[in-house]
Design an enzyme around this catalytic site. Structure first.
Site, PDB file in Angstrom:
ATOM      1  N   CYS A 183      -6.247  -6.715 -11.701  1.00 46.61           N
ATOM      2  CA  CYS A 183      -7.424  -7.597 -11.669  1.00 46.61           C
ATOM      3  C   CYS A 183      -6.970  -9.042 -11.560  1.00 46.61           C
ATOM      4  O   CYS A 183      -6.185  -9.509 -12.389  1.00 46.61           O
ATOM      5  CB  CYS A 183      -8.261  -7.389 -12.925  1.00 46.61           C
ATOM      6  SG  CYS A 183      -9.648  -8.550 -13.048  1.00 46.61           S
ATOM      7  N   THR A 225      -1.069   1.651   1.072  1.00 48.99           N
ATOM      8  CA  THR A 225      -0.333   1.735   2.343  1.00 48.99           C
ATOM      9  C   THR A 225       1.160   1.822   2.083  1.00 48.99           C
ATOM     10  O   THR A 225       1.880   2.577   2.755  1.00 48.99           O
ATOM     11  CB  THR A 225      -0.665   0.518   3.232  1.00 48.99           C
ATOM     12  OG1 THR A 225      -2.056   0.550   3.556  1.00 48.99           O
ATOM     13  CG2 THR A 225       0.149   0.544   4.516  1.00 48.99           C
ATOM     14  N   MET A 281      -8.166  -2.622  -2.554  1.00 48.12           N
ATOM     15  CA  MET A 281      -7.254  -3.450  -1.784  1.00 48.12           C
ATOM     16  C   MET A 281      -6.167  -4.001  -2.702  1.00 48.12           C
ATOM     17  O   MET A 281      -6.392  -4.204  -3.894  1.00 48.12           O
ATOM     18  CB  MET A 281      -8.026  -4.584  -1.113  1.00 48.12           C
ATOM     19  CG  MET A 281      -8.917  -4.060   0.014  1.00 48.12           C
ATOM     20  SD  MET A 281     -10.108  -5.246   0.581  1.00 48.12           S
ATOM     21  CE  MET A 281      -9.021  -6.514   1.126  1.00 48.12           C
ATOM     22  N   CYS A 308     -14.715  -7.508 -15.154  1.00 48.78           N
ATOM     23  CA  CYS A 308     -14.813  -8.751 -14.383  1.00 48.78           C
ATOM     24  C   CYS A 308     -15.744  -8.584 -13.178  1.00 48.78           C
ATOM     25  O   CYS A 308     -16.367  -9.541 -12.723  1.00 48.78           O
ATOM     26  CB  CYS A 308     -13.431  -9.215 -13.940  1.00 48.78           C
ATOM     27  SG  CYS A 308     -12.369  -9.655 -15.333  1.00 48.78           S
ATOM     28  N   ASP A 338      -3.681   5.928   8.016  1.00 46.65           N
ATOM     29  CA  ASP A 338      -3.954   4.782   7.148  1.00 46.65           C
ATOM     30  C   ASP A 338      -5.373   4.272   7.403  1.00 46.65           C
ATOM     31  O   ASP A 338      -5.946   4.510   8.467  1.00 46.65           O
ATOM     32  CB  ASP A 338      -2.930   3.665   7.430  1.00 46.65           C
ATOM     33  CG  ASP A 338      -2.926   2.602   6.337  1.00 46.65           C
ATOM     34  OD1 ASP A 338      -3.262   2.933   5.176  1.00 46.65           O
ATOM     35  OD2 ASP A 338      -2.589   1.438   6.637  1.00 46.65           O
ATOM     36  N   GLU A 339      -5.941   3.580   6.442  1.00 44.99           N
ATOM     37  CA  GLU A 339      -7.294   3.013   6.543  1.00 44.99           C
ATOM     38  C   GLU A 339      -8.319   4.089   6.916  1.00 44.99           C
ATOM     39  O   GLU A 339      -9.219   3.869   7.743  1.00 44.99           O
ATOM     40  CB  GLU A 339      -7.337   1.847   7.544  1.00 44.99           C
ATOM     41  CG  GLU A 339      -6.368   0.711   7.253  1.00 44.99           C
ATOM     42  CD  GLU A 339      -6.728  -0.099   6.002  1.00 44.99           C
ATOM     43  OE1 GLU A 339      -7.815   0.131   5.423  1.00 44.99           O
ATOM     44  OE2 GLU A 339      -5.917  -0.961   5.605  1.00 44.99           O
ATOM     45  N   SER A 382      -3.680  -2.486  -3.839  1.00 48.69           N
ATOM     46  CA  SER A 382      -3.226  -1.512  -4.850  1.00 48.69           C
ATOM     47  C   SER A 382      -1.913  -0.849  -4.452  1.00 48.69           C
ATOM     48  O   SER A 382      -1.353  -0.085  -5.240  1.00 48.69           O
ATOM     49  CB  SER A 382      -4.306  -0.434  -5.041  1.00 48.69           C
ATOM     50  OG  SER A 382      -4.508   0.288  -3.828  1.00 48.69           O
ATOM     51  N   GLN A 431     -10.838   5.186   5.523  1.00 52.35           N
ATOM     52  CA  GLN A 431     -12.261   4.936   5.227  1.00 52.35           C
ATOM     53  C   GLN A 431     -13.038   4.460   6.443  1.00 52.35           C
ATOM     54  O   GLN A 431     -14.261   4.577   6.498  1.00 52.35           O
ATOM     55  CB  GLN A 431     -12.391   3.917   4.081  1.00 52.35           C
ATOM     56  CG  GLN A 431     -12.122   2.460   4.448  1.00 52.35           C
ATOM     57  CD  GLN A 431     -10.639   2.108   4.505  1.00 52.35           C
ATOM     58  OE1 GLN A 431      -9.799   2.910   4.125  1.00 52.35           O
ATOM     59  NE2 GLN A 431     -10.315   0.901   4.976  1.00 52.35           N
TER      60      GLN A 431
HETATM   61 ZN    ZN Z   1     -10.606  -8.137 -15.105  1.00 48.22          ZN
END
Ligand code: ZN
Length: 185
Positions: free
Chosen positions: A149, A27, A22, A184, A92-93, A24, A95
């Site tokens: 991140c 879209t 998400m 993370c 789109d979407e 990224s 998944q």
């Molecule tokens: Zn990180």
């Protein structure tokens, strides 16, 4: 009789996948490619699953605000019915669709249609999401895009869910998910 090659219309079927976490920009990249097809006067059909109720049911909207009209469909078989006269099919979407989407996209590409897919590669448990791994395997071209991140600023690879609910249907609420890198996460 000799026919000049330029007079024969060539339909170049292919399957392109744009995937990532998400936030990224997947879209945005899908809509960028679709917009170029529109400029080239190609017939484009844009689809998304009807589980995606963010923003509008009749448009795909990126986080940066780019927007194009689309059809919301409940299953991948509906795409076959609605896409037959298109030069380009964009989804789109992806998944959130059923696994039949893989054969639907293969058949469209084999019939000469350019198919462009965008979707989450991983769910919030960092597992391959729905039909995406199979689509990536059979695609002619896979583009992975990466968010940043939110904890350390490195490139992210997964969408971390901050609430504990179990459903995999997650829809990009900025206060519920954040992109994280491997360290993370
Ligand atoms: Zn990180």
């Amino acid at each position: 009789m000799h026919i000049a090659a330029a007079t024969i219309p060539v339909k170049k079927g292919r399957l392109e996948v744009v995937c990532g976490s998400m936030f990224s920009g997947k879209t945005e990249e899908l809509l960028r490619r679709v917009h170029r097809c529109v400029l080239a006067h190609q017939r484009v059909e844009l689809f998304k699953p009807d589980t995606d109720y963010r923003y509008k049911s009749d448009a795909v909207v990126s986080h940066l605000g780019r927007e194009l009209a689309c059809q919301s469909v409940s299953s991948s078989s509906a795409i076959t019915l609605l896409a037959s006269s298109a030069d380009v099919v964009a989804i789109d979407e992806a998944q959130f669709f059923d696994l039949e989407l893989v054969s639907v996209c293969q058949n469209l590409a084999n019939s000469g249609i350019r198919v462009i897919i965008a979707g989450l590669d991983l769910d919030s448990n960092a597992q391959p999401f729905g039909p995406m791994p199979q689509l990536m395997a059979v695609a002619d071209q896979v583009t992975k895009v990466q968010a940043i991140c939110s904890d350390c600023g490195n490139l992210a690879y997964v969408s971390y869910r901050m609430s504990k609910a179990n459903s995999l249907v997650f829809l990009g609420e900025k206060n519920e998910y954040k992109p994280l890198c491997r360290r993370c996460y």
